[in-house]
Design a protein around this motif. Structure first.
Motif, PDB file in Angstrom:
ATOM      1  N   MET A   1      56.494  21.158  34.391  1.00 17.82           N
ATOM      2  CA  MET A   1      55.264  22.310  33.430  1.00 17.82           C
ATOM      3  C   MET A   1      54.362  22.772  34.373  1.00 17.82           C
ATOM      4  SD  MET A   1      56.856  21.317  29.508  1.00 17.82           S
ATOM      5  CE  MET A   1      55.379  22.834  29.061  1.00 17.82           C
ATOM      6  N   LEU A   2      53.996  21.442  34.445  1.00 14.73           N
ATOM      7  CA  LEU A   2      52.448  21.194  34.994  1.00 14.73           C
ATOM      8  C   LEU A   2      51.932  22.306  36.300  1.00 14.73           C
ATOM      9  CD1 LEU A   2      51.701  17.152  35.333  1.00 14.73           C
ATOM     10  CD2 LEU A   2      49.931  19.977  33.975  1.00 14.73           C
ATOM     11  N   LEU A   3      53.664  22.141  37.426  1.00 10.70           N
ATOM     12  CA  LEU A   3      53.143  22.884  38.292  1.00 10.70           C
ATOM     13  C   LEU A   3      53.135  24.463  38.184  1.00 10.70           C
ATOM     14  CD1 LEU A   3      56.270  20.927  40.457  1.00 10.70           C
ATOM     15  CD2 LEU A   3      54.044  20.217  40.528  1.00 10.70           C
ATOM     16  N   VAL A   4      53.929  24.763  37.032  1.00 11.21           N
ATOM     17  CA  VAL A   4      53.700  26.681  36.848  1.00 11.21           C
ATOM     18  C   VAL A   4      52.494  26.498  36.301  1.00 11.21           C
ATOM     19  CG1 VAL A   4      54.620  28.233  35.184  1.00 11.21           C
ATOM     20  CG2 VAL A   4      56.575  26.144  36.334  1.00 11.21           C
ATOM     21  N   ILE A   5      51.792  25.699  35.190  1.00  7.86           N
ATOM     22  CA  ILE A   5      50.864  25.625  34.247  1.00  7.86           C
ATOM     23  C   ILE A   5      48.976  25.741  36.418  1.00  7.86           C
ATOM     24  CG2 ILE A   5      48.863  24.565  33.609  1.00  7.86           C
ATOM     25  CD1 ILE A   5      50.955  23.706  31.537  1.00  7.86           C
ATOM     26  N   SER A   6      49.416  25.298  37.144  1.00  4.83           N
ATOM     27  CA  SER A   6      48.985  24.874  37.825  1.00  4.83           C
ATOM     28  C   SER A   6      48.573  26.624  38.753  1.00  4.83           C
ATOM     29  CB  SER A   6      48.961  23.925  39.227  1.00  4.83           C
ATOM     30  OG  SER A   6      49.645  24.218  39.652  1.00  4.83           O
ATOM     31  N   LEU A   7      49.723  27.139  39.049  1.00  7.57           N
ATOM     32  CA  LEU A   7      49.952  28.369  39.865  1.00  7.57           C
ATOM     33  C   LEU A   7      49.412  29.147  38.603  1.00  7.57           C
ATOM     34  CD1 LEU A   7      51.031  29.410  41.874  1.00  7.57           C
ATOM     35  CD2 LEU A   7      53.495  30.072  41.001  1.00  7.57           C
ATOM     36  N   CYS A   8      50.154  29.480  37.786  1.00  4.00           N
ATOM     37  CA  CYS A   8      49.231  30.216  36.869  1.00  4.00           C
ATOM     38  C   CYS A   8      47.460  30.049  36.913  1.00  4.00           C
ATOM     39  CB  CYS A   8      49.774  30.234  35.585  1.00  4.00           C
ATOM     40  SG  CYS A   8      51.719  30.442  35.070  1.00  4.00           S
ATOM     41  N   ALA A   9      47.203  28.919  36.745  1.00  5.03           N
ATOM     42  CA  ALA A   9      45.240  28.374  36.779  1.00  5.03           C
ATOM     43  C   ALA A   9      44.628  28.990  37.509  1.00  5.03           C
ATOM     44  CB  ALA A   9      45.521  27.094  36.922  1.00  5.03           C
ATOM     45  N   GLY A  10      45.614  29.295  39.161  1.00  3.48           N
ATOM     46  CA  GLY A  10      45.189  28.976  39.738  1.00  3.48           C
ATOM     47  C   GLY A  10      44.578  31.275  39.591  1.00  3.48           C
ATOM     48  N   LEU A  11      46.222  32.013  39.283  1.00  3.32           N
ATOM     49  CA  LEU A  11      45.797  32.721  39.792  1.00  3.32           C
ATOM     50  C   LEU A  11      44.714  33.203  38.263  1.00  3.32           C
ATOM     51  CD1 LEU A  11      49.275  33.269  39.508  1.00  3.32           C
ATOM     52  CD2 LEU A  11      48.130  34.254  41.313  1.00  3.32           C
ATOM     53  N   MET A  12      44.963  32.642  37.267  1.00  6.47           N
ATOM     54  CA  MET A  12      43.078  32.981  36.152  1.00  6.47           C
ATOM     55  C   MET A  12      42.405  33.139  36.893  1.00  6.47           C
ATOM     56  SD  MET A  12      45.921  33.210  32.871  1.00  6.47           S
ATOM     57  CE  MET A  12      46.248  31.320  32.897  1.00  6.47           C
ATOM     58  N   ILE A  13      41.941  31.947  37.466  1.00  9.29           N
ATOM     59  CA  ILE A  13      40.805  31.534  37.313  1.00  9.29           C
ATOM     60  C   ILE A  13      39.963  31.573  38.732  1.00  9.29           C
ATOM     61  CG2 ILE A  13      39.165  29.318  36.895  1.00  9.29           C
ATOM     62  CD1 ILE A  13      40.928  28.670  34.932  1.00  9.29           C
ATOM     63  N   THR A  14      39.135  32.302  39.769  1.00 17.14           N
ATOM     64  CA  THR A  14      39.289  31.951  41.089  1.00 17.14           C
ATOM     65  C   THR A  14      38.933  30.437  41.940  1.00 17.14           C
ATOM     66  OG1 THR A  14      39.130  34.814  40.818  1.00 17.14           O
ATOM     67  CG2 THR A  14      38.259  32.868  42.925  1.00 17.14           C
ATOM     68  N   PRO A  15      37.841  30.283  40.524  1.00 18.35           N
ATOM     69  CA  PRO A  15      36.679  28.806  41.650  1.00 18.35           C
ATOM     70  C   PRO A  15      38.087  27.814  41.630  1.00 18.35           C
ATOM     71  CG  PRO A  15      35.868  29.541  39.625  1.00 18.35           C
ATOM     72  CD  PRO A  15      36.741  30.454  39.396  1.00 18.35           C
ATOM     73  N   PHE A  16      39.188  27.496  40.132  1.00 16.41           N
ATOM     74  CA  PHE A  16      40.413  26.940  40.617  1.00 16.41           C
ATOM     75  C   PHE A  16      41.238  26.774  42.175  1.00 16.41           C
ATOM     76  CE2 PHE A  16      41.313  25.561  36.428  1.00 16.41           C
ATOM     77  CZ  PHE A  16      39.495  24.982  36.083  1.00 16.41           C
ATOM     78  N   ALA A  17      41.718  28.208  41.885  1.00 16.78           N
ATOM     79  CA  ALA A  17      42.001  28.323  43.724  1.00 16.78           C
ATOM     80  C   ALA A  17      41.195  28.110  44.740  1.00 16.78           C
ATOM     81  CB  ALA A  17      42.433  30.097  43.755  1.00 16.78           C
ATOM     82  N   HIS A  18      39.775  28.256  44.745  1.00 20.15           N
ATOM     83  CA  HIS A  18      38.891  27.876  46.112  1.00 20.15           C
ATOM     84  C   HIS A  18      39.283  26.720  45.786  1.00 20.15           C
ATOM     85  CE1 HIS A  18      37.985  32.042  46.449  1.00 20.15           C
ATOM     86  NE2 HIS A  18      36.982  32.086  45.442  1.00 20.15           N
ATOM     87  N   LEU A  19      38.939  25.560  44.948  1.00 13.96           N
ATOM     88  CA  LEU A  19      39.279  24.097  44.783  1.00 13.96           C
ATOM     89  C   LEU A  19      40.607  23.772  45.637  1.00 13.96           C
ATOM     90  CD1 LEU A  19      37.953  21.237  44.021  1.00 13.96           C
ATOM     91  CD2 LEU A  19      39.042  21.694  41.561  1.00 13.96           C
ATOM     92  N   GLY A  20      41.760  24.396  44.880  1.00 14.96           N
ATOM     93  CA  GLY A  20      42.330  23.683  45.875  1.00 14.96           C
ATOM     94  C   GLY A  20      43.586  23.892  46.739  1.00 14.96           C
ATOM     95  N   TYR A  21      42.376  25.189  47.224  1.00 17.60           N
ATOM     96  CA  TYR A  21      42.426  25.439  49.066  1.00 17.60           C
ATOM     97  C   TYR A  21      41.686  24.591  49.239  1.00 17.60           C
ATOM     98  CZ  TYR A  21      42.848  27.921  53.083  1.00 17.60           C
ATOM     99  OH  TYR A  21      42.521  28.778  54.380  1.00 17.60           O
ATOM    100  N   ASP A  22      40.306  23.731  49.491  1.00 16.85           N
ATOM    101  CA  ASP A  22      39.627  22.756  49.824  1.00 16.85           C
ATOM    102  C   ASP A  22      40.399  21.668  50.201  1.00 16.85           C
ATOM    103  OD1 ASP A  22      37.999  24.932  50.464  1.00 16.85           O
ATOM    104  OD2 ASP A  22      36.817  24.397  48.786  1.00 16.85           O
ATOM    105  N   LEU A  23      41.502  21.545  48.791  1.00 16.25           N
ATOM    106  CA  LEU A  23      42.242  20.151  48.749  1.00 16.25           C
ATOM    107  C   LEU A  23      43.071  20.160  49.063  1.00 16.25           C
ATOM    108  CD1 LEU A  23      40.909  19.271  45.161  1.00 16.25           C
ATOM    109  CD2 LEU A  23      39.577  18.220  47.285  1.00 16.25           C
ATOM    110  N   LEU A  24      43.655  20.800  49.898  1.00 15.48           N
ATOM    111  CA  LEU A  24      44.956  21.533  50.643  1.00 15.48           C
ATOM    112  C   LEU A  24      45.241  19.507  51.904  1.00 15.48           C
ATOM    113  CD1 LEU A  24      46.436  25.043  51.618  1.00 15.48           C
ATOM    114  CD2 LEU A  24      47.150  22.758  50.361  1.00 15.48           C
TER     115      LEU A  24
END
Length: 301
Positions: A1-24
């Motif tokens: 459930m957390l994996l699906v939630i993380s994907l949805c969070a990145g789609l809805m909140i742009t700063p989260f997506a940028h943070l994830g990209y930096d932490l790849l």
């Protein structure tokens, strides 16, 4: 459930997506570390014979990519999209394969060995196969090889020390579930990071991306089922593990190997491939709760 939630969070909140990209890069370390620890803390499983290991490596690394190449040669696909599909099958299994196997009650050690072996071969296998198949994509495999060996080496060392001095880390690593949790954190970062590319592809052409997503889901789950049925005589746990590593590929590794310079269609398909990987554990868990589905699953042996 957390994996699906993380994907949805990145789609809805742009700063989260940028943070994830930096932490790849850190997520790659967590995925590998979590898989090492999950395999190390997993219950005892049947010994992995060299013949079985060789068959699985050949199936995942050779048979499936070349079979797909033959089938796609008859399909009227755009060359860039064909390259994306084939690259997704040339990729090694996801770095979290052992952790996902642990979540699903399969064979974490077999998943780990297949994943690590094919990942270490990536600097040679991907450019060689890409040339043979005529994909026309350049790869920075020298730099990738250094990063891969560094990540796997560092994760292996930390995992060895954690197991060697486990009595000191029991409060944070009490069992296999805790080890799997480390990989889950890494997968959540991947979900956040790839949501940026998914949003861009969907915004530019929603219908095209929906078609690629449907194709990625069919390929992922279809290969899982095909492998599980093909190797069914080996037992549910072994066949399911082979299915897991057959369909779930580390497409972000191929994306990085191409220095993020894939054609737009290929990049869109690679981004779409991440979604079924993140959703797979939840889907299987939900299916296993259905009496009509679970009664067809043989007991582990």
């Amino acid at each position: 459930m957390l994996l699906v939630i993380s994907l949805c969070a990145g789609l809805m909140i742009t700063p989260f997506a940028h943070l994830g990209y930096d932490l790849l890069p850190f997520s790659a370390f967590l995925l590998t570390l979590g898989s090492f620890l999950t395999a190390g803390l997993a219950p005892s499983e049947a010994s992995i014979r060299p013949l079985l290991m060789g068959v699985v490596l050949a199936w995942v690394g050779l048979v499936l990519p070349f079979a797909a190449a033959i089938l796609l040669s008859f399909a009227p696909l755009d060359p860039a999209l064909r390259a994306g599909v084939l690259l997704s099958l040339l990729a090694p299994p996801v770095g979290s394969a052992a952790a996902i196997a642990g979540m699903l009650g399969l064979r974490p050690r077999l998943a780990l060995l297949v994943s690590i072996a094919l990942t270490l071969l990536t600097p040679i296998s991907i450019p060689s196969f890409a040339t043979v198949l005529g994909l026309g994509i350049a790869f920075d495999m020298g730099g990738l090889a250094i990063r891969l060996f560094s990540i796997i080496g560092a994760a292996g060392l930390v995992a060895f020390l954690a197991m060697r001095f486990r009595r000191h880390v029991i409060p944070v690593l009490p069992d296999q579930s805790a080890a799997t949790g480390i990989a889950v954190v890494g997968l959540m970062i991947v979900g956040l990071a790839t949501s940026q590319g998914i949003r861009a592809q969907w915004t530019s052409n929603a219908l095209r991306f929906d078609v690629m997503l449907a194709a990625a889901i069919v390929f992922n789950f279809g290969l899982c089922v095909l492998a599980a049925v093909t190797f069914a005589r080996l037992g549910w746990q072994t066949a399911g593990t082979i299915g897991l590593v057959s369909g779930n590929r580390n497409v972000t590794l191929v994306w990085a190997a191409a220095s993020f310079g894939l054609p737009s269609l290929a990049e869109g398909y690679v981004a779409a491939c991440v979604i079924p990987v993140l959703a797979l554990p939840l889907i299987i868990k939900l299916c296993l709760r259905l009496p009509s589905f679970s009664r067809f699953i043989p007991q582990n042996r």
